[in-house]
Write a protein that holds these residues in place. Structure first.
Motif, mmCIF file in Angstrom:
data_model
loop_
_atom_site.group_PDB
_atom_site.id
_atom_site.type_symbol
_atom_site.label_atom_id
_atom_site.label_comp_id
_atom_site.label_asym_id
_atom_site.label_seq_id
_atom_site.Cartn_x
_atom_site.Cartn_y
_atom_site.Cartn_z
ATOM 1 N N UNK A 1 0.849 -1.196 0.000
ATOM 2 C CA UNK A 1 0.000 0.000 0.000
ATOM 3 C C UNK A 1 0.884 1.246 0.000
ATOM 4 N N UNK A 2 0.738 2.070 -1.019
ATOM 5 C CA UNK A 2 1.544 3.277 -1.135
ATOM 6 C C UNK A 2 0.915 4.411 -0.337
ATOM 7 N N UNK A 3 1.751 5.187 0.288
ATOM 8 C CA UNK A 3 1.298 6.373 1.017
ATOM 9 C C UNK A 3 1.307 7.549 0.047
ATOM 10 N N UNK A 4 0.183 8.282 -0.033
ATOM 11 C CA UNK A 4 0.085 9.407 -0.951
ATOM 12 C C UNK A 4 -0.556 10.606 -0.261
ATOM 13 N N UNK A 5 -0.216 11.785 -0.766
ATOM 14 C CA UNK A 5 -0.843 13.028 -0.328
ATOM 15 C C UNK A 5 -1.837 13.448 -1.402
ATOM 16 N N UNK A 6 -3.061 13.786 -0.998
ATOM 17 C CA UNK A 6 -4.067 14.276 -1.943
ATOM 18 C C UNK A 6 -4.378 15.731 -1.602
ATOM 19 N N UNK A 7 -4.133 16.627 -2.569
ATOM 20 C CA UNK A 7 -4.545 18.023 -2.385
ATOM 21 C C UNK A 7 -6.056 18.051 -2.523
ATOM 22 N N UNK A 8 -6.724 18.351 -1.414
ATOM 23 C CA UNK A 8 -8.170 18.177 -1.317
ATOM 24 C C UNK A 8 -8.833 19.502 -0.959
ATOM 25 N N UNK A 9 -9.468 20.118 -1.950
ATOM 26 C CA UNK A 9 -10.077 21.429 -1.724
ATOM 27 C C UNK A 9 -11.455 21.330 -1.087
ATOM 28 N N UNK A 10 -12.134 20.207 -1.307
ATOM 29 C CA UNK A 10 -13.525 20.079 -0.903
ATOM 30 C C UNK A 10 -14.465 20.171 -2.085
ATOM 31 N N UNK A 11 -13.924 20.492 -3.284
ATOM 32 C CA UNK A 11 -14.717 20.544 -4.505
ATOM 33 C C UNK A 11 -14.948 19.161 -5.083
ATOM 34 N N UNK A 12 -15.785 19.085 -6.120
ATOM 35 C CA UNK A 12 -16.167 17.774 -6.645
ATOM 36 C C UNK A 12 -15.016 17.060 -7.345
ATOM 37 N N UNK A 13 -14.092 17.805 -7.947
ATOM 38 C CA UNK A 13 -12.962 17.159 -8.616
ATOM 39 C C UNK A 13 -12.025 16.508 -7.602
ATOM 40 N N UNK A 14 -11.622 17.276 -6.601
ATOM 41 C CA UNK A 14 -10.687 16.730 -5.612
ATOM 42 C C UNK A 14 -11.362 15.666 -4.744
ATOM 43 N N UNK A 15 -12.679 15.789 -4.542
ATOM 44 C CA UNK A 15 -13.453 14.764 -3.833
ATOM 45 C C UNK A 15 -13.360 13.436 -4.573
ATOM 46 N N UNK A 16 -13.476 13.515 -5.902
ATOM 47 C CA UNK A 16 -13.380 12.302 -6.717
ATOM 48 C C UNK A 16 -11.956 11.762 -6.721
ATOM 49 N N UNK A 17 -10.973 12.660 -6.814
ATOM 50 C CA UNK A 17 -9.564 12.237 -6.760
ATOM 51 C C UNK A 17 -9.261 11.549 -5.433
ATOM 52 N N UNK A 18 -9.763 12.109 -4.345
ATOM 53 C CA UNK A 18 -9.554 11.518 -3.019
ATOM 54 C C UNK A 18 -10.045 10.074 -2.992
ATOM 55 N N UNK A 19 -11.246 9.861 -3.499
ATOM 56 C CA UNK A 19 -11.807 8.509 -3.484
ATOM 57 C C UNK A 19 -11.150 7.598 -4.510
ATOM 58 N N UNK A 20 -10.672 8.186 -5.599
ATOM 59 C CA UNK A 20 -9.937 7.385 -6.587
ATOM 60 C C UNK A 20 -8.653 6.839 -5.948
ATOM 61 N N UNK A 21 -7.956 7.685 -5.194
ATOM 62 C CA UNK A 21 -6.735 7.235 -4.519
ATOM 63 C C UNK A 21 -7.043 6.143 -3.496
ATOM 64 N N UNK A 22 -8.158 6.292 -2.793
ATOM 65 C CA UNK A 22 -8.565 5.261 -1.827
ATOM 66 C C UNK A 22 -8.936 3.971 -2.544
ATOM 67 N N UNK A 23 -9.659 4.105 -3.646
ATOM 68 C CA UNK A 23 -10.079 2.926 -4.411
ATOM 69 C C UNK A 23 -8.879 2.173 -4.960
ATOM 70 N N UNK A 24 -7.833 2.919 -5.310
ATOM 71 C CA UNK A 24 -6.627 2.294 -5.838
ATOM 72 C C UNK A 24 -5.764 1.668 -4.750
ATOM 73 N N UNK A 25 -6.242 1.724 -3.515
ATOM 74 C CA UNK A 25 -5.582 1.023 -2.416
ATOM 75 C C UNK A 25 -4.503 1.799 -1.706
ATOM 76 N N UNK A 26 -4.464 3.120 -1.887
ATOM 77 C CA UNK A 26 -3.416 3.919 -1.269
ATOM 78 C C UNK A 26 -3.771 4.332 0.161
#
Length: 218
Positions: A1-26
């Motif tokens: 499991x890779x450790x990653x930082x997600x720049x998360x603004x609270x908007x719909x794009x970064x919200x989706x990126x956040x969950x994409x990173x989680x879905x990818x097992x990070x």
């Protein structure tokens, strides 16, 4: 499991990126910035989501930089938020000078300090017309620099770089995401305005997916 930082603004794009990173097992560390944005409500939403998910989340106050990077309608109450589509020239007033380079630099430093492997952020093709720091050539060069700026190379991961907002939303809906947990509007009022560039593009994305946006609008 890779450790990653997600720049998360609270908007719909970064919200989706956040969950994409989680879905990818990070192993995700969320990072948000208060840079004096008028739509600071997005940070409240980000805090709620990360608390619900049990994720590490830092909100960093960098409002002092507004002494240097003024004249954006996103940070200055003296400049009106433009209405219309992102491809209109008037939307250039929403550009915050050098914002993503600043935010990425801080996120890369955080990634190095916690021994993460990558920094995720939500640039996408819909931003290319107005925002130079969301374009592929910027991402490539930032990634090149991030490989050599520290003893530990950090990847700049941009999973939706070639997607528009409708395609991002489609992926998020496929993941079962609840977009009531996001805030997009540049006007940080009780309800979304429905007229600023961010709202217009968001509503277009929902229409393209034949889904009703769950947020209340003025």
């Amino acid at each position: 499991m890779a450790k990653v930082v997600v720049i998360y603004s609270g908007g719909m794009d970064s919200f989706t990126v956040l969950h994409r990173a989680l879905r990818d097992g990070h192993e995700v560390y969320a990072l948000s910035f208060n840079y004096g944005q008028r739509h600071v409500k997005e940070l409240e939403v980000a805090h709620q989501v990360t608390t619900q998910l049990g994720l590490p989340h830092k909100i960093v106050d960098i409002t002092a930089i507004n002494e240097l990077i003024a004249n954006s309608s996103l940070t200055s109450s003296d400049v009106d938020i433009p209405e219309g589509h992102y491809e209109e020239v008037s939307m250039k007033s929403t550009v915050v000078p050098n914002r993503n380079m600043i935010l990425l630099s801080l996120a890369i430093g955080y990634a190095v300090s916690i021994e993460a492997q990558a920094v995720y952020y939500g640039a996408h093709s819909g931003d290319h017309a107005i925002y130079p720091d969301c374009r592929p050539e910027f991402v490539k060069r930032m990634n090149d620099v991030s490989q050599i700026a520290n003893y530990q190379p950090i990847e700049i991961a941009v999973p939706y770089l070639d997607c528009d907002k409708g395609e991002i939303l489609k992926d998020g809906l496929a993941m079962g995401l609840d977009y009531r947990q996001t805030w997009t509007c540049y006007n940080g009022r009780e309800k979304a305005c429905g007229k600023c560039g961010a709202c217009v593009e968001r509503l277009e994305a929902f229409a393209a997916n034949q889904v009703t946006d769950p947020l209340p609008y003025e």
